[in-house]
Design an enzyme around this catalytic site. Structure first.
Site: not given
Ligand code: ARG
Length: 414
Positions: A14, A94, A123, A174
């Site tokens: 991605d 994050r 996220d 994932s």
């Protein structure tokens, strides 16, 4: 207006596609920023790949020390665990990434930052809220939230643009990793009834295959921060790595969580967090020795608030600073050693000691040397029970039947 954007680059499909896509759709030059938070990868290969697929510049920052010092250990001191299960690995990384994206954007004179999050997860919230708190004028672009491509279309887009499609794309899962843990989502795991297959786990041995002999470890804490393993001083990053390996090899740290995401959906998450599980347990055990009952009660409430705000992307807030100040203050006597036993997936505290321990043997003992004044107990109980007796006489005894806790009179048979 600058035509540069700093992209949080993982090296995966991605974010590789995003480099091209940002050029095509926003006419932006991409500076790829890869942040090492302990997700053990070949960072020089990732750096090269970013340039190969079209980034004008590619940077890698080793942020492991920052991550442990400013995010992981404060969160451990707070006992922050989301919904009683998730030690918050991704959620902690994050805000650090947001901070480094902002710093880099300012240094490079970029007008925007970008990240690879979709529109369904937590996220995106953590990145967007974090970046906008630190630099309200930076534009935020989330290509995967905008482009509306399916997985197949993304792969197709990559092929058209000569972007290598990693073999891991074949993986149905994932995955996100950092020092504090690994998360696995998607594929068969989306069925909450299905037991996670072996291939989702990478850090932990199946408990049944773990060694038949338990291992004991001793963790030394200084003001709530782990500083030694088996008496040897180890710096934060190394200490967490060591525990991930050791506890993981004994099958410790698997978590299966039906989690409430901030965006309103429940999701099934599998985590592997061997070091986090061990350290959180050890830390709680030491607090049980060194904090008073009321401090412990109050701290549990703080822990839940603290976990929620980390999970919900509210790191850069005053509430966080206020709670963090309380947590720091609460840790000033949380020093000592905890002994744990790791065995086939279980982690048990088997011993604890502290120079600041509130455990007093001469008060606790039933043997010789007892200093507890038992004759004072009767007077204490008399006053403790006073409001109970008063209420029982005036209200409770007459309204008895059917009320919870009141057992109806037993009828004699015959
Ligand atoms: N559910 C966890 C969280 O919200 C893990 C998220 C993993 N992120 C990812 N991009 N795979 O913190």
């Amino acid at each position: 207006m600058s035509n540069k954007v700093v992209l949080a680059y993982s090296g995966g499909l991605d974010t590789s596609v995003a480099i091209q896509w940002l050029k095509e759709n926003y006419d932006l030059d991409v500076i790829a920023l890869t942040i090492d938070v302990g997700n053990e990868r070949d960072f020089s290969a990732i750096k090269q790949k970013a340039l190969k697929v079209g980034a004008v510049k590619s940077l890698v920052i080793d942020a492991r020390d920052l991550f442990v010092k400013y995010f992981v250990f404060p969160s451990l001191q707070a006992d922050a665990v989301y919904e009683g299960q998730y030690p918050l690995a991704t959620a902690l990384s994050r805000p650090l990434m947001a901070k480094l994206l902002v710093d880099t954007a300012l240094e490079e004179g970029a007008s925007a930052i970008a990240h690879g999050c979709t529109g369904k997860g937590n996220d995106q919230v953590r990145f967007d809220v974090g970046v906008s708190a630190l630099a309200p004028n930076l534009r935020i672009i989330a290509p995967a939230r905008e482009w509306g491509m399916t997985r197949e279309e993304t792969i197709e887009y990559a092929r058209r643009h000569d972007i290598p499609v990693p073999i891991t794309v074949a993986s149905p899962y994932s995955i996100d990793e950092c020092l504090w843990g690994r998360s696995i989502e998607c594929g068969v795991l989306e069925d909450p009834w299905a037991e996670p297959p072996d291939d989702v786990f990478a850090w932990t041995k199946a408990p049944a295959q773990a060694p038949d002999k338990p291992v004991y470890i001793e963790i030394g804490f200084e003001k709530g921060v782990p500083v030694t393993v088996d008496g040897k001083e180890v710096a934060g990053v190394g200490l967490i790595q060591q525990l991930n390996e050791l506890a993981g090899s004994h099958g410790v740290g698997r978590i299966d969580h039906i989690e409430n995401r901030l965006v309103g959906i429940k999701s099934r998450e599998i985590y592997e967090a061997p070091a986090a599980v061990v350290l959180l347990q050890a830390h709680l055990a030491l607090e049980a020795m060194t904090l008073a009952k009321d401090q412990l009660r109050f701290k549990q409430r703080v822990a839940q608030e603290y976990a929620d705000l980390i999970y919900n992307g509210l790191w850069f807030t005053s509430l966080h600073q206020d709670l963090a100040a309380y947590v720091q203050s609460s840790q000033r006597h949380v020093s000592g050693t905890v002994r744990l036993k790791l065995f086939k997936g279980s982690c048990q505290v088997v011993g604890r000691k502290s120079p600041k321990s509130l455990y007093n043997l001469s008060l606790a003992t039933y043997d010789k040397g007892d200093l507890f004044d038992q004759s004072a107990a009767a007077g204490f109980i008399h006053l403790w029970g006073l409001p109970v007796r008063t209420q029982a006489q005036v209200q409770l005894l007459e309204e008895a039947e059917g009320r919870s806790g009141i057992i109806p009179p037993v009828k004699e048979e015959g």
